[in-house]
Design an enzyme around this catalytic site. Structure first.
Site, mmCIF file in Angstrom:
data_model
loop_
_atom_site.group_PDB
_atom_site.id
_atom_site.type_symbol
_atom_site.label_atom_id
_atom_site.label_comp_id
_atom_site.label_asym_id
_atom_site.label_seq_id
_atom_site.Cartn_x
_atom_site.Cartn_y
_atom_site.Cartn_z
ATOM 1 N N HIS A 26 22.158 -34.712 -7.739
ATOM 2 C CA HIS A 26 21.441 -35.189 -6.553
ATOM 3 C C HIS A 26 19.930 -35.068 -6.713
ATOM 4 O O HIS A 26 19.185 -35.634 -5.941
ATOM 5 C CB HIS A 26 21.904 -34.427 -5.308
ATOM 6 C CG HIS A 26 23.359 -34.640 -5.017
ATOM 7 N ND1 HIS A 26 23.880 -35.887 -4.749
ATOM 8 C CD2 HIS A 26 24.405 -33.791 -4.980
ATOM 9 C CE1 HIS A 26 25.189 -35.778 -4.550
ATOM 10 N NE2 HIS A 26 25.533 -34.514 -4.697
ATOM 11 N N CYS A 51 0.811 -1.216 0.000
ATOM 12 C CA CYS A 51 0.000 0.000 0.000
ATOM 13 C C CYS A 51 0.849 1.272 0.000
ATOM 14 O O CYS A 51 1.904 1.309 0.635
ATOM 15 C CB CYS A 51 -0.895 0.041 1.228
ATOM 16 S SG CYS A 51 -1.930 -1.412 1.380
ATOM 17 N N ASN A 75 -1.606 1.707 5.934
ATOM 18 C CA ASN A 75 -0.679 0.714 5.384
ATOM 19 C C ASN A 75 -0.272 -0.208 6.527
ATOM 20 O O ASN A 75 0.130 0.271 7.583
ATOM 21 C CB ASN A 75 0.549 1.435 4.799
ATOM 22 C CG ASN A 75 1.557 0.474 4.195
ATOM 23 O OD1 ASN A 75 1.279 -0.719 4.040
ATOM 24 N ND2 ASN A 75 2.724 0.974 3.858
ATOM 25 N N GLY A 76 -0.412 -1.505 6.330
ATOM 26 C CA GLY A 76 -0.074 -2.466 7.384
ATOM 27 C C GLY A 76 -1.239 -3.408 7.620
ATOM 28 O O GLY A 76 -2.172 -3.472 6.806
ATOM 29 N N LYS A 132 14.942 -13.248 -10.968
ATOM 30 C CA LYS A 132 14.592 -12.195 -11.919
ATOM 31 C C LYS A 132 13.659 -12.756 -12.990
ATOM 32 O O LYS A 132 12.665 -12.140 -13.348
ATOM 33 C CB LYS A 132 15.842 -11.619 -12.607
ATOM 34 C CG LYS A 132 16.654 -10.636 -11.828
ATOM 35 C CD LYS A 132 16.084 -9.257 -11.708
ATOM 36 C CE LYS A 132 15.437 -8.925 -10.422
ATOM 37 N NZ LYS A 132 15.711 -9.318 -9.157
ATOM 38 N N GLU A 141 19.791 -15.655 -8.081
ATOM 39 C CA GLU A 141 19.233 -14.325 -8.326
ATOM 40 C C GLU A 141 18.759 -14.206 -9.781
ATOM 41 O O GLU A 141 17.716 -13.608 -10.057
ATOM 42 C CB GLU A 141 20.257 -13.235 -7.966
ATOM 43 C CG GLU A 141 19.948 -11.828 -8.442
ATOM 44 C CD GLU A 141 18.565 -11.302 -8.032
ATOM 45 O OE1 GLU A 141 17.895 -11.917 -7.192
ATOM 46 O OE2 GLU A 141 18.161 -10.286 -8.612
ATOM 47 N N ARG A 190 5.038 0.346 -5.944
ATOM 48 C CA ARG A 190 4.979 -0.496 -4.755
ATOM 49 C C ARG A 190 4.082 -1.711 -4.963
ATOM 50 O O ARG A 190 4.124 -2.657 -4.186
ATOM 51 C CB ARG A 190 4.466 0.327 -3.566
ATOM 52 C CG ARG A 190 5.371 1.474 -3.214
ATOM 53 C CD ARG A 190 4.722 2.424 -2.249
ATOM 54 N NE ARG A 190 4.579 1.866 -0.922
ATOM 55 C CZ ARG A 190 5.521 1.875 0.008
ATOM 56 N NH1 ARG A 190 6.674 2.418 -0.255
ATOM 57 N NH2 ARG A 190 5.316 1.361 1.195
ATOM 58 N N LYS A 227 6.868 -4.167 -4.401
ATOM 59 C CA LYS A 227 8.270 -3.753 -4.268
ATOM 60 C C LYS A 227 8.706 -3.764 -2.816
ATOM 61 O O LYS A 227 9.799 -4.194 -2.484
ATOM 62 C CB LYS A 227 8.414 -2.339 -4.844
ATOM 63 C CG LYS A 227 9.788 -1.715 -4.682
ATOM 64 C CD LYS A 227 10.676 -2.106 -5.818
ATOM 65 C CE LYS A 227 12.076 -1.553 -5.727
ATOM 66 N NZ LYS A 227 13.036 -2.480 -6.356
ATOM 67 N N GLU A 230 10.097 -13.488 -11.506
ATOM 68 C CA GLU A 230 9.339 -12.277 -11.167
ATOM 69 C C GLU A 230 8.842 -11.557 -12.418
ATOM 70 O O GLU A 230 7.702 -11.150 -12.503
ATOM 71 C CB GLU A 230 10.244 -11.253 -10.449
ATOM 72 C CG GLU A 230 10.658 -11.559 -9.057
ATOM 73 C CD GLU A 230 11.566 -10.443 -8.513
ATOM 74 O OE1 GLU A 230 11.207 -9.861 -7.498
ATOM 75 O OE2 GLU A 230 12.633 -10.174 -9.096
ATOM 76 N N TRP A 235 -2.948 -2.761 -1.804
ATOM 77 C CA TRP A 235 -2.537 -4.118 -2.173
ATOM 78 C C TRP A 235 -3.302 -5.018 -1.212
ATOM 79 O O TRP A 235 -3.016 -5.076 -0.023
ATOM 80 C CB TRP A 235 -1.022 -4.256 -1.993
ATOM 81 C CG TRP A 235 -0.420 -5.479 -2.602
ATOM 82 C CD1 TRP A 235 -0.032 -5.639 -3.898
ATOM 83 C CD2 TRP A 235 -0.091 -6.703 -1.931
ATOM 84 N NE1 TRP A 235 0.509 -6.887 -4.077
ATOM 85 C CE2 TRP A 235 0.480 -7.563 -2.890
ATOM 86 C CE3 TRP A 235 -0.242 -7.159 -0.628
ATOM 87 C CZ2 TRP A 235 0.911 -8.844 -2.591
ATOM 88 C CZ3 TRP A 235 0.191 -8.433 -0.313
ATOM 89 C CH2 TRP A 235 0.760 -9.262 -1.295
HETATM 90 C C1 G6P Z 1 10.013 -7.914 -2.227
HETATM 91 C C2 G6P Z 1 10.436 -7.575 -3.640
HETATM 92 C C3 G6P Z 1 11.779 -8.225 -3.939
HETATM 93 C C4 G6P Z 1 12.811 -7.811 -2.892
HETATM 94 C C5 G6P Z 1 12.339 -8.166 -1.477
HETATM 95 C C6 G6P Z 1 13.251 -7.589 -0.403
HETATM 96 O O1 G6P Z 1 9.670 -9.253 -2.155
HETATM 97 O O2 G6P Z 1 9.465 -8.006 -4.570
HETATM 98 O O3 G6P Z 1 12.211 -7.803 -5.223
HETATM 99 O O4 G6P Z 1 14.012 -8.443 -3.166
HETATM 100 O O5 G6P Z 1 11.041 -7.616 -1.262
HETATM 101 O O6 G6P Z 1 13.184 -6.182 -0.437
HETATM 102 P P1 G6P Z 1 14.257 -5.220 0.191
HETATM 103 O O7 G6P Z 1 13.675 -3.865 -0.009
HETATM 104 O O8 G6P Z 1 14.375 -5.578 1.652
HETATM 105 O O9 G6P Z 1 15.535 -5.423 -0.521
#
Ligand code: G6P
Length: 578
Positions: free
Chosen positions: A483, A2, A99-100, A464, A460, A27, A573, A467, A73
């Site tokens: 394994h 949010c 928010n929360g 990517k 990582e 966000r 985000k 996502e 959200w």
């Molecule tokens: C969310 C985002 C990720 C991010 C993670 C940690 O899940 O979608 O892309 O890596 O939060 O966020 P931060 O702000 O703590 O790096």
């Protein structure tokens, strides 16, 4: 998650709020709303879906301009107009955005007999709680303070009533923007950066009252001084500019971001080195992408400083509690500094007497306030949900820290400069990755294998791709292949191999023997590769460069599969709830 924006001043509040909400879109949200004070009338607009598709004409009126807006959200209650914020009390004179998660909202709701609820949200309870306090004779500030204190969980609330805005927070981010005769409240600075660079970051347990002036209090009602900071980001940095997507813009900004990361103030680095040297045990933690950077740091410390350290996912850290004490250093890696799981891990660490060093992008965030010391990675505002430039900047800072711990900071800095040049070169080969994305767009799975530092890079890279493109991808340690994962390989299964060492090429051969389609990202060509993308060898800085073609591949796969690379499906985000 949010996003909140509120305004009191002389501009058109409708325009300020819509602009602010658009700045907060990154966000992640599924509905939005605005409340505007128009003389004595309150105009409320709420919609599901994206703002641009349905932004209405908002009335302009004369006099004081006042309003608040929210991107939601969904957590409690479906994605509907009636669940969208802002929410009101029965009388309609109290309107608020939140928010929360109000963890005890059901219990609170049971105590609000006789109130008419028009949504399924936890948020609406807050409006009725304030209404109840007001009905009991409390003045507005007291009613708000007392209602806020009843909420359990990590929350941030902004409320509009009469001609005042009231704000309080106990977890989720909230920042005030101070202008000339005008004030802003937002979840994040870009929402008001166009109008002012003067900001006050609210700490947990603080509330502010915004009327003709701005006053700060703690939740016991005691006044506190306003600690103003100047934001160094320019409004342009937070805009897309000539790029079609934030993700592309942010990837392209990596060469400069790396140089800034390598230029950490000497005294900040020295303080971090002292913390690492003093600790008997070091844990690196993070969530999502930041977790992969935290994992990479254990390889960097080991190979550069010959120092042992451990890695834990932020949300798993509390299960390792017994191993944490006053001799422990926790390195918390984060872009936003607002990730609830990470903040909880940091709180656990501090309760047990551990020291906390943050490796962070967003200055003034909750993590910065909680950490004993912070290394700011200085990547600039990052808006695409999928992190890119903040990630490589975090990697660079940890590479520098490992070198500094080994007494070779200058060598670390030189390596980062080489990495910056190599990343620029990789970015100029975006077309190669676009062509590869076209070839892979309809596959079911992609596997990425790596060993050593390339293992967290493989993980990582897979994050990517998942996502941004929703294609299933998995990063696997080369040695683990036989394994379990080899069982999944069949004719044509794409497998990206990171590096050209003997062991990883042996793994590549095992996949190829079973019909796999081998794509090598490495300094040297090998006959096992069906496709080869050359990536230079920069020793311990290779991980930074190796990640860039995977970021580009994820971006192009997203586009090729009809996704918007900036808004990952179902993801946000900044994950401010657990
Ligand atoms: C969310 C985002 C990720 C991010 C993670 C940690 O899940 O979608 O892309 O890596 O939060 O966020 P931060 O702000 O703590 O790096």
């Amino acid at each position: 998650m949010c996003g909140i924006i509120a305004y009191r001043g002389k501009r058109s509040a409708g325009e300020v709020l819509l602009h602010g909400l658009r700045q907060l879109e990154y966000r992640g949200y599924d509905s939005w709303g605005i409340a505007l004070k128009n003389g004595h009338e309150l105009e409320v607009v709420r919609r599901t879906g994206k703002i641009s598709a349905s932004a209405p004409k908002l009335a302009r009126h004369k006099g004081l301009q006042l309003g608040l807006g929210h991107t939601r959200w969904a957590t409690h209650g479906g994605v509907t107009e009636s669940n969208s914020h802002p929410h009101r009390d029965c009388s309609g004179s109290v309107v608020l955005a939140h928010n929360g998660i109000v963890e005890n909202y059901q219990e609170l709701k049971r105590g609000l007999q006789g109130h008419r609820f028009s949504s399924e949200t936890d948020t609406e309870v807050i409006a009725h709680l304030v209404e109840k306090e007001l009905a009991g004779g409390a003045p507005l500030r007291e009613a708000f303070r007392s209602a806020f204190l009843k909420l359990e969980g990590r929350n941030a609330v902004v409320l509009l009533s009469g001609e005042e805005l009231l704000v309080a927070k106990s977890g989720s981010p909230m920042v005030l923007g101070l202008g000339d005769g005008e004030s802003f409240v937002a979840s994040d600075v870009p929402a008001f950066l166009r109008y002012t660079d003067r900001a006050v970051f609210l700490a947990d347990g603080e509330m502010a009252v915004i009327g003709d002036d701005v006053r700060l209090y703690d939740l016991q009602g005691t006044p506190k001084p306003l600690k103003e900071e100047t934001i160094e980001w320019s409004p342009e940095q937070a805009e897309k500019g000539e790029y079609p997507h934030f993700m592309l813009k942010e990837m392209m900004e990596q060469p400069e971001a790396l140089l800034r990361a390598g230029n950490l103030p000497k005294e900040d680095l020295a303080a971090a080195v002292a913390m690492v040297r003093k600790a008997k045990r070091v844990f690196a933690i993070g969530c999502g992408t930041a977790a992969q950077v935290a994992n990479l740091s254990t390889y960097l410390f080991s190979c550069i400083a010959e120092m042992p350290s451990q890695f834990a996912i932020g949300s798993e850290f509390s299960h390792l509690k017994p191993a944490i004490n006053q001799d422990t250093l926790v390195i918390a890696v984060s872009q936003s500094g607002e990730t609830a799981d990470l903040l909880e891990a940091v709180a656990t660490a501090k309760e047990r007497g551990a020291k906390v060093l943050a490796v962070l992008n967003v200055k003034g965030s909750s993590l910065m306030r909680e950490a004993h010391h912070t290394l700011l990675v200085n990547a600039g505002p990052e808006k695409a949900v999928a992190s890119t430039k903040a990630t490589t900047a975090q990697m660079a800072v940890l590479l520098l820290l490992a070198h500094a711990v080994a007494g070779r900071a200058d060598e670390g800095k030189r390596l980062i400069e080489s990495a910056s040049r190599a990343v620029r070169e990789m970015l100029s080969r975006s077309e190669e990755m676009r062509a590869l994305a076209q070839r892979l767009r309809d596959r079911q799975n992609i596997y990425i294998i790596g060993r050593g530092m390339n293992y967290p890079v493989a993980r990582e890279g897979a994050i990517k791709i998942q996502e941004v493109s929703t294609l299933h991808a998995e990063g696997i340690a080369g040695g683990e292949l036989k394994h379990y994962a080899l069982a999944l390989v069949e004719k044509g299964t794409p497998c990206i191999v990171l590096g050209s060492g003997k062991d990883i090429l042996g793994n590549a051969m095992e996949i190829k023997s079973r019909g796999g389609d081998i794509i090598g990202l490495s300094p040297e060509r090998s006959e096992v590769f069906d496709t080869w993308i050359q990536v230079p060898d920069l020793g311990p800085a290779s991980a930074i460069v190796q990640l860039v073609p995977l970021q580009l591949l994820a971006y192009h796969l997203g586009i090729a599969r009809g996704m918007d690379p900036d808004y990952c499906r179902n993801l946000a985000k900044s994950v401010t709830v657990k």
